[in-house]
Design an enzyme around this catalytic site. Structure first.
Site, PDB file in Angstrom:
ATOM      1  N   ASP A  28       0.812  -1.083   0.076  1.00  0.00           N
ATOM      2  CA  ASP A  28      -0.025   0.037  -0.068  1.00  0.00           C
ATOM      3  C   ASP A  28       0.710   1.410  -0.147  1.00  0.00           C
ATOM      4  OD1 ASP A  28      -2.696   1.162   0.503  1.00  0.00           O
ATOM      5  OD2 ASP A  28      -1.874   2.084   2.108  1.00  0.00           O
ATOM      6  N   GLU A  60       1.376  -0.745  -5.080  1.00  0.00           N
ATOM      7  CA  GLU A  60       0.435   0.593  -5.394  1.00  0.00           C
ATOM      8  C   GLU A  60       1.258   1.651  -5.416  1.00  0.00           C
ATOM      9  OE1 GLU A  60      -3.556   2.647  -3.587  1.00  0.00           O
ATOM     10  OE2 GLU A  60      -1.876   2.371  -2.024  1.00  0.00           O
TER      11      GLU A  60
END
Length: 686
Positions: free
Chosen positions: A343, A380
């Protein structure tokens, strides 16, 4: 002859102990009743270990580390004759307290070991085990004795994956899931036959490291940190996701889930959050252990915020870098995890001052680690402060591809200027990964962020009024179109169009080069009722509504067939960008307009076709074949002329999004095909 460190040399309040082993960090069972405790703190003056009988408010033993038990900046002790299965533990540090410089030591605060392998305090979902005590998040001790029975990470080639993103609780919590232990790791095991039948060979699981589900300032209402992007311990599974969590068996239940998935050929990728933590105003762990080491601190002692979530983690500090490596190695070696989705991964490329680095040591270390060098890493590739790293990490990394997400959605709803970008996405986005390969691109239409697939074709704006905070997504471009009515409708023609549009998205996703990812529930039109940021909603909005599977069985069956089709044709899963002529004598990937071989990919368009040639000699298939896909995103019918293929071969329909019951599959086509408005037809030449 006994080793010298196998017997105690000291005793305090009836507890026997001796100097410990500095490595590994954490609490490690040495034999049946001996535990080694080791913890790092660079700037503390002193440290105390506190031991609790399970469930007790007060510790039964407090151990102040003598100076000789500190080697470098590591405090360690070996405690003997412990009933470690019924022990909880924590630490207390004394040191400088000057917030203007980032020093936050407080000798009254009991904090969690950053290396704890299990945490009590949130043993059941959204319940406090110790609501009336200051020390709520407590370390537990486990033995690494799970019986794996020969299991190991599967190492399926990245190019062959079909990824399915799930939330452990939401996947089976609703009673419509039909499982006995809904919302748990055990519940996922009950759904493995469904995953296998659908054709999934990899699940990407939203955060399952222990996190704080209670929202800041809202401790007792129905909202929570449902998604889990607020980690406070990076070595322990979320006990509230385990049916046996209150019995201290979350680790075993998760390991069994992974083992059972592996037995069925399904890999496990964990969504992990190292860019910030769930530790805000409270002392849970890091800020009380060594605040200035674990967090990026500005010149005024404040936390840097490069993520949009506050308290940015100091990932390229040498100590924190080792901490991250230890965590990832642990999950791969002790849990047999196949990979990680990072993330806001650009945080791995920021230095101790928060500024971007040209050669970030953490990324380099990950690329060359002997334990992790076969582990999958998916990035990401953007953070809350504008740093963008898609395609910039070493070969072997993959990235979520948001351009594919937005381009496919916009094109399918009828925006012709997105056509040229769609062509690149179908190729595997070579312009985004010039040093990579198609499997560097994780292609997706939907994820936990944003609309579900059904909501993409049923809502033209977001409906986030129920969310507890300003969502930050109200003005987000969902690239959606409601097909003529906002929300649920009884209009049969709109419903038919919506199903067709969902199939169009799926067809383009699964016929593109790259690695496809499907959001759980999209295959049966799961809806969040137009909410595009349900991060705090632990209710029917976020839980999959499995009763929609019956209503949208046609959609489900189409997804299943397209996954199977992708697996049958290796030309769709190439690991390089070759588009020249292969041994068929045809281009391996070619582009067509409504007339075969005539197409200008640089201009806006709503109709086009593409063809793969798949000679058996190149791909090891049973026979030569061609795959032709005619795409009509226009609101009128169009006729496509079919390319001529070698003598003895003929075109037949493999799938048609305009055919609700797949009745035309297998029909022979000659010179051309008529494609109804907003539809896609896939043909096989063989």
């Amino acid at each position: 002859m006994k080793r010298i460190d196998e017997f105690p040399t000291n005793e305090l309040d009836g507890v026997k102990y001796r100097i410990g082993r500095v490595m590994p960090f954490g609490a490690e069972v040495i034999d049946n009743s001996t535990v080694n405790f080791s913890i790092y703190s660079k700037e503390a003056w002193s440290c105390e270990l506190l031991l609790y009988h399970l469930g007790e408010k007060e510790p039964f033993f407090v151990f102040p580390f003598p100076n000789e038990f500190r080697i470098g900046n590591v405090y360690s002790v070996m405690i003997f004759e412990l009933d470690w299965e019924n022990i909880e533990y924590g630490y207390r540090f004394d040191g400088p307290n000057d917030p203007s410089k980032g020093y936050l030591f407080d000798k009254t605060q009991i904090v969690l070991d950053p290396y704890a392998k299990l945490v009590s305090g949130r043993d059941e979902w959204h319940k406090r085990t110790y609501p009336d005590v200051q020390f709520q998040h407590r370390g537990r001790i486990i033995r690494e004795d799970f019986r794996w029975e020969g299991d190991k990470p599967l190492e399926i080639p990245m190019k062959d994956l079909v990824i399915y993103e799930i939330h452990i609780r939401g996947f089976t919590k609703d009673k419509s899931s039909g499982v006995k232990r809904g919302g748990t790791f055990a519940g996922v095991v009950e759904k493995i036959p469904y995953l296998k039948e659908l054709g999934i060979n990899c699940v990407e699981i939203m955060p399952i490291f222990e996190f704080e589900e209670f929202l800041p300032g809202r401790p007792d209402d129905e909202f929570c940190n449902y998604w889990g992007y607020v980690t406070y311990n990076y070595f322990s599974p979320k006990a509230g996701y385990a049916a046996a969590g209150k019995n201290g068996l979350a680790a075993d239940e998760l390991k069994n889930m992974i083992k059972q998935l592996h037995k069925n050929g399904i890999e496990v990728i964990l969504d992990i959050v190292f860019n910030h933590t769930g530790e805000y105003d409270d002392y849970i762990s890091f800020r009380g252990v060594d605040n200035r080491t674990y967090y990026v601190i500005d010149e005024n002692g404040n936390y840097a915020n490069h993520t949009g979530c506050g308290n940015t983690v100091n990932c390229n500090n040498p100590i924190v870098r080792n901490f991250i490596m230890d965590s990832l190695r642990y999950w791969v070696s002790s849990y047999h995890v196949d990979g990680f989705r990072i993330d806001e991964a650009p945080i791995f490329a920021r230095g101790e001052d928060g500024k971007p680095m040209v050669c970030p040591p953490l990324v380099d270390t990950l690329a060359n680690d002997p334990i992790l060098n076969r582990t999958k890493f998916i990035s990401e590739g953007w953070d809350g402060d504008g740093l963008y790293t898609i395609g910039r990490f070493p070969n072997g990394w993959a990235d979520w591809n948001p351009r594919t997400r937005d381009t496919v959605k916009r094109f399918v709803k009828g925006m012709a200027d997105n056509g040229p970008a769609l062509i690149s996405s179908i190729e595997g986005s070579p312009d985004m990964f010039p040093n990579g390969a198609p499997d560097s691109s994780v292609n997706y239409i939907t994820s936990h962020d944003g609309f579900t697939l059904y909501d993409t074709v049923a809502y033209s704006r977001a409906y986030n009024e129920i969310n507890p905070f300003t969502s930050g997504m109200d003005n987000f471009d969902n690239c959606s179109w409601n097909c003529g009515a906002e929300g649920e409708t009884d209009d049969p023609e709109i419903e038919k169009l919506r199903v067709r549009q969902m199939k169009n998205h799926i067809a383009l996703l699964l016929l593109s080069r790259g690695v496809p990812m499907i959001l759980a529930g999209d295959e049966f039109a799961n809806t969040q009722k137009g909410n595009n940021n349900a991060f705090a909603l632990d209710n029917e909005v976020s839980w999959l509504q499995w009763d929609r599977l019956k209503k949208y069985k046609d959609l489900h069956d189409f997804v299943q067939r397209m996954i199977a089709f992708r697996k049958e044709h290796p030309v769709l899963r190439k690991s390089d960008y070759f588009t020249g002529y292969n041994s068929s004598g045809y281009p391996e990937l070619s582009w067509h307009g409504e007339k075969a071989w005539e197409f200008d990919r640089s201009q806006p368009f709503l109709t086009f076709a593409f063809m793969y040639s798949e000679p058996a000699a190149d791909f090891g298939t049973d026979k030569d074949s061609f795959i032709y896909c005619a795409v009509n995103a226009h609101w009128e019918e169009h006729t496509f002329g079919l390319p001529i293929i070698p003598e003895g071969m003929q075109w037949c329909i493999a799938a048609y999004t305009g055919d609700p019951e797949n009745k035309c599959a297998g029909n022979i086509c000659c010179d051309n095909v008529h494609i109804m408005p907003r539809s896609i037809m896939v043909l096989i030449g063989s």
